[in-house]
Write a protein that holds these residues in place. Structure first.
Motif, short mmCIF file in Angstrom:
data_model
loop_
_atom_site.label_atom_id
_atom_site.label_comp_id
_atom_site.label_asym_id
_atom_site.label_seq_id
_atom_site.Cartn_x
_atom_site.Cartn_y
_atom_site.Cartn_z
N THR A 1 -6.15 0.02 0.41
CA THR A 1 -6.07 -0.96 -0.68
C THR A 1 -4.73 -1.68 -0.76
O THR A 1 -4.62 -2.68 -1.45
CB THR A 1 -6.33 -0.28 -2.04
OG1 THR A 1 -5.40 0.78 -2.21
CG2 THR A 1 -7.76 0.26 -2.10
N SER A 2 -3.72 -1.16 -0.07
CA SER A 2 -2.42 -1.82 -0.09
C SER A 2 -1.74 -1.62 1.27
O SER A 2 -2.09 -0.70 2.01
CB SER A 2 -1.53 -1.25 -1.20
OG SER A 2 -1.00 -0.01 -0.80
N TRP B 1 -1.74 -7.02 6.49
CA TRP B 1 -2.81 -7.06 5.49
C TRP B 1 -4.19 -6.96 6.11
O TRP B 1 -5.05 -6.21 5.65
CB TRP B 1 -2.72 -8.34 4.65
CG TRP B 1 -1.89 -8.17 3.43
CD1 TRP B 1 -0.68 -8.73 3.18
CD2 TRP B 1 -2.20 -7.37 2.28
NE1 TRP B 1 -0.21 -8.33 1.95
CE2 TRP B 1 -1.12 -7.50 1.37
CE3 TRP B 1 -3.27 -6.55 1.92
CZ2 TRP B 1 -1.10 -6.85 0.15
CZ3 TRP B 1 -3.24 -5.91 0.70
CH2 TRP B 1 -2.15 -6.07 -0.17
N TYR C 1 1.30 -0.66 1.78
CA TYR C 1 2.51 0.16 1.66
C TYR C 1 2.63 1.23 2.74
O TYR C 1 3.71 1.47 3.28
CB TYR C 1 2.62 0.77 0.27
CG TYR C 1 2.67 -0.27 -0.81
CD1 TYR C 1 3.58 -1.32 -0.74
CD2 TYR C 1 1.80 -0.22 -1.88
CE1 TYR C 1 3.62 -2.29 -1.73
CE2 TYR C 1 1.83 -1.20 -2.87
CZ TYR C 1 2.75 -2.22 -2.78
OH TYR C 1 2.79 -3.19 -3.75
#
Length: 110
Positions: free
Chosen positions: A43-44, A34, A46
């Motif tokens: 933003t993520s 993170w 993934y």
């Protein structure tokens, strides 16, 4: 990154690997998926998680490439690089399964 670029089957994981490497070399106080993702402006997590879990790349070849790079820059083929994280006291309370741990150089439980 040009040295290891060919070790990745696709362009996207290669970009993520570059971001991950820069994040690990950054001055972030805490380095996890993170914090590195946020530092990289994503933003993520993934894409980074995909790199680490599912993307197709040759980790052994990347290891060999990085070792070769280090040997070239140390200018001594018999030199040894030792990475020692024992002084990094593990004392988290926020992540799952993280607890204070004994580390030899830091003394008792930290």
């Amino acid at each position: 990154m040009s040295r290891i670029a060919g070790r990745f089957a696709r362009y996207e994981p290669r970009l993520q690997a570059g971001r991950l490497a820069l994040g690990l070399l950054s001055d972030l106080p805490r380095k996890n998926c993170w914090t590195i993702v946020e530092w990289a402006g994503e933003t993520s997590p993934y894409g980074m998680q995909h790199l680490l879990c599912r993307a197709v790349w040759d980790a052994d070849a990347v290891h060999d490439d990085v070792r070769e790079y280090v040997v070239e820059h140390l200018h001594d083929e018999v030199a040894v690089l030792v990475v020692d994280e024992t002084s990094d006291a593990k004392k988290g309370t926020h992540a799952v399964a993280v607890q204070r741990q004994y580390t030899g150089t830091a003394g008792a439980c930290n």
